[in-house]
Scaffold this active site. Structure first.
Site, PDB file in Angstrom:
ATOM      1  N   ASP A 115       0.849  -1.189   0.000  1.00 23.15           N
ATOM      2  CA  ASP A 115       0.000   0.000   0.000  1.00 23.15           C
ATOM      3  C   ASP A 115       0.889   1.246   0.000  1.00 23.15           C
ATOM      4  O   ASP A 115       1.739   1.402   0.872  1.00 23.15           O
ATOM      5  CB  ASP A 115      -0.950   0.005   1.198  1.00 23.15           C
ATOM      6  CG  ASP A 115      -2.118   0.954   0.988  1.00 23.15           C
ATOM      7  OD1 ASP A 115      -1.883   2.112   0.585  1.00 23.15           O
ATOM      8  OD2 ASP A 115      -3.273   0.539   1.213  1.00 23.15           O
TER       9      ASP A 115
ATOM     10  N   SER B 267      -6.964   4.145  -1.642  1.00 22.05           N
ATOM     11  CA  SER B 267      -6.714   2.700  -1.582  1.00 22.05           C
ATOM     12  C   SER B 267      -7.959   1.875  -1.895  1.00 22.05           C
ATOM     13  O   SER B 267      -7.851   0.757  -2.379  1.00 22.05           O
ATOM     14  CB  SER B 267      -6.200   2.306  -0.196  1.00 22.05           C
ATOM     15  OG  SER B 267      -4.923   2.846  -0.003  1.00 22.05           O
TER      16      SER B 267
ATOM     17  N   HIS C  79       2.024   8.727   4.557  1.00 17.82           N
ATOM     18  CA  HIS C  79       1.125   9.823   4.973  1.00 17.82           C
ATOM     19  C   HIS C  79       1.779  10.665   6.067  1.00 17.82           C
ATOM     20  O   HIS C  79       1.610  11.881   6.116  1.00 17.82           O
ATOM     21  CB  HIS C  79      -0.190   9.255   5.515  1.00 17.82           C
ATOM     22  CG  HIS C  79      -1.171   8.849   4.461  1.00 17.82           C
ATOM     23  ND1 HIS C  79      -1.912   9.749   3.734  1.00 17.82           N
ATOM     24  CD2 HIS C  79      -1.530   7.619   4.000  1.00 17.82           C
ATOM     25  CE1 HIS C  79      -2.688   9.093   2.879  1.00 17.82           C
ATOM     26  NE2 HIS C  79      -2.472   7.803   3.014  1.00 17.82           N
TER      27      HIS C  79
ATOM     28  N   HIS D  69      -0.973   2.714  -5.251  1.00 14.66           N
ATOM     29  CA  HIS D  69      -0.673   4.120  -5.589  1.00 14.66           C
ATOM     30  C   HIS D  69       0.610   4.444  -4.855  1.00 14.66           C
ATOM     31  O   HIS D  69       1.113   3.607  -4.098  1.00 14.66           O
ATOM     32  CB  HIS D  69      -1.800   5.055  -5.118  1.00 14.66           C
ATOM     33  CG  HIS D  69      -2.152   4.859  -3.664  1.00 14.66           C
ATOM     34  ND1 HIS D  69      -1.337   5.308  -2.637  1.00 14.66           N
ATOM     35  CD2 HIS D  69      -3.172   4.199  -3.065  1.00 14.66           C
ATOM     36  CE1 HIS D  69      -1.865   4.956  -1.488  1.00 14.66           C
ATOM     37  NE2 HIS D  69      -2.984   4.266  -1.710  1.00 14.66           N
TER      38      HIS D  69
ATOM     39  N   HIS E   6      -1.844  11.080  -1.235  1.00 11.59           N
ATOM     40  CA  HIS E   6      -1.340  10.173  -2.279  1.00 11.59           C
ATOM     41  C   HIS E   6      -0.860  10.959  -3.492  1.00 11.59           C
ATOM     42  O   HIS E   6      -1.217  12.112  -3.661  1.00 11.59           O
ATOM     43  CB  HIS E   6      -2.467   9.234  -2.749  1.00 11.59           C
ATOM     44  CG  HIS E   6      -2.954   8.324  -1.673  1.00 11.59           C
ATOM     45  ND1 HIS E   6      -4.041   7.509  -1.833  1.00 11.59           N
ATOM     46  CD2 HIS E   6      -2.509   8.103  -0.410  1.00 11.59           C
ATOM     47  CE1 HIS E   6      -4.235   6.814  -0.717  1.00 11.59           C
ATOM     48  NE2 HIS E   6      -3.328   7.162   0.163  1.00 11.59           N
TER      49      HIS E   6
END
Ligand code: MG
Ligand code: ZN
Length: 449
Positions: A50, A99, A282, A321, A414
């Site tokens: 992820d 996601s 993040h 991503h 993202h």
């Protein structure tokens, strides 16, 4: 001199290899793999990092480099690279994916809106490759280091118009049946908070239906039941370098899942997620990100070993991503220094928590970091600590590592870059070149027919 000749020979081979269209670095593994099966796929293993955009896999290569050799050694990922995937969603307002939309694309072959859990733009459920596998009599498993009802695993095993409906998603794992069976035979991750609630106890319901329930590494390793629910944290796991032994690694969970699922004679489908590369991205935390890359890489290594021993196993690994706009090099400096990241024995997140709990800044930093902080760095961290705000302190400590390592971040969200795709098995060509993320599901649906 010999080294130089070797380098030239390798480069020429790489050029010849790319001209004639073979993955020259893995020619032997690939041809022997093709020789021993007839292109049939019995087991499918999808791994998703992820947030793992290309800068993460490259930074991981720098991290693993042996500085005493001139070349940069390959990582476990490198020799299985087959292409890149486009990740954009089909969302009326946003064209950078989250996601949920990306996982729906990879699980169901449908582009959709951000937040969708295997529903299309009309909020209708769309069939997933996990469901198709179950329908054809295969065993199924989901493994993650987030809560197991988080967006990525959820999009393989459930349907919901919003990723935020965590309780409904957890309920789906129990309530949605295929041919009288629960959809997922092996569920390993976090999320006790959502499975053991005041209004419903899904753990007891799963147990009543024959699942073994485990909460520690030791219990998981002792498990002999092919129906297994393992929940090892209330929500997400601690990052790999912050974990105690009682919390399993992604690799340990993956091994357990493979051992149980491979007992099914009709084969299996397994999705393994390195969930928190994204969470570290993040938070703009390079230490946490590399910790999670290592956890994910080890799980991949185990999957590759399994696939080499078990013909008719197709492995595909990609990201949903990229996250954080992570960059190698920053501020005009042409240097990335992995040693700064390796100096951390725990994540900045862990250290910030220790300081918030009342431990002194100096004590925590000297215990968990091998370099000496400058006066300027110490002052910044102490100023942040005096505000008594976890997020501020976490990002201030992270920035010291990012600055020393020479890595940058541009966003707390993202980014829309293409993501690398890796494959091993009889159908590698199905994932090669520049593909849509939806192609992953479409191809796998084909194998399952
Ligand atoms: Mg995820
Ligand atoms: Zn994210």
């Amino acid at each position: 001199m010999r080294k130089k000749i070797w380098v030239i020979a390798t480069i020429s081979l790489l050029i010849i290899g790319s001209v004639i269209g073979i993955n020259s670095t893995d020619t032997n593994a690939k041809s022997s793999n093709q020789k021993h099966n007839n292109g049939k796929v019995k087991n499918v293993i999808v791994l998703i990092g992820d947030g793992m955009g290309p800068a993460y896999t490259t930074a991981y290569r720098y991290m693993k480099d042996n500085p005493s050799t001139p070349q940069m050694e390959e990582t476990i990922f490198d020799k299985y690279l087959v292409g890149m995937a486009k990740t954009y969603p089909e969302d009326s307002e946003e064209n950078v994916t989250d996601s949920a939309a990306a996982a729906t694309s990879m699980a169901a072959g449908v582009k959709t809106y951000n937040g969708a859990i295997s529903v299309d733009n009309d909020k209708e459920s769309v069939k997933t490759i996990l469901e198709a596998a179950k329908e054809s009599g295969k065993a199924t498993g989901l493994v993650a280091t987030s809560q197991i009802n988080h967006a990525t695993p959820a999009a393989f095993g459930t349907h919901d118009e919003s990723r935020h409906n965590y309780n409904d998603i957890a309920d789906d794992y129990f309530d949605d049946m295929i041919n009288g069976e629960h959809k997922v035979d092996v569920l390993l991750g976090g999320g006790t908070k959502y499975f053991d609630r005041e209004d419903r106890n899904l753990i007891n319901e799963f147990k009543a239906d024959g699942y073994n329930y485990v909460t520690t590494t030791e219990e998981m390793l002792e498990n002999e039941n092919d129906h297994l629910l393992g929940l090892f944290a209330p929500v997400g796991f601690p990052k790999a370098i912050d974990r105690k032994e009682s919390t399993p690694s992604l690799d340990e969970m993956t091994s357990e899942a493979l051992e149980k699922l491979s007992q099914e004679k009709d084969g299996f489908f397994l999705m393994v997620e390195g969930s928190q590369i994204d969470w570290a991205g993040h938070a703009n935390d390079s230490v946490g990100a590399m910790s999670e890359m290592e956890d994910f890489a080890k799980a991949f290594e185990t999957v590759i070993e399994f696939a080499k021993e078990n013909e008719h196993t197709q492995v595909v690994l990609t990201a949903d991503h990229s996250t954080g706009g992570f960059s190698i090099g920053r501020d005009g400096v042409y240097n990335f220094n992995p040693e700064a990241i390796k100096a951390a024995k725990r994540t900045p997140e862990f250290m910030a928590q220790k300081i918030i709990e009342g431990n002194s800044v100096e004590e925590v930093l000297s215990k968990y970091v091998t370099f000496d902080f400058t006066q300027k760095e110490l002052k910044a961290i102490k100023d942040a600590a005096s505000k008594d705000d976890f997020d501020t302190l976490y990002s201030t400590i992270s920035e010291v590592f990012n600055d020393r390592a020479g890595v940058g971040f541009t966003t707390s969200g993202h980014t829309g870059v293409d993501v690398p795709v890796y494959a091993y098995g009889p159908k590698n060509e199905a994932f090669s070149g520049l593909i849509e993320n939806t192609d992953i599901a479409e191809e796998i649906f084909g194998f399952l027919k």
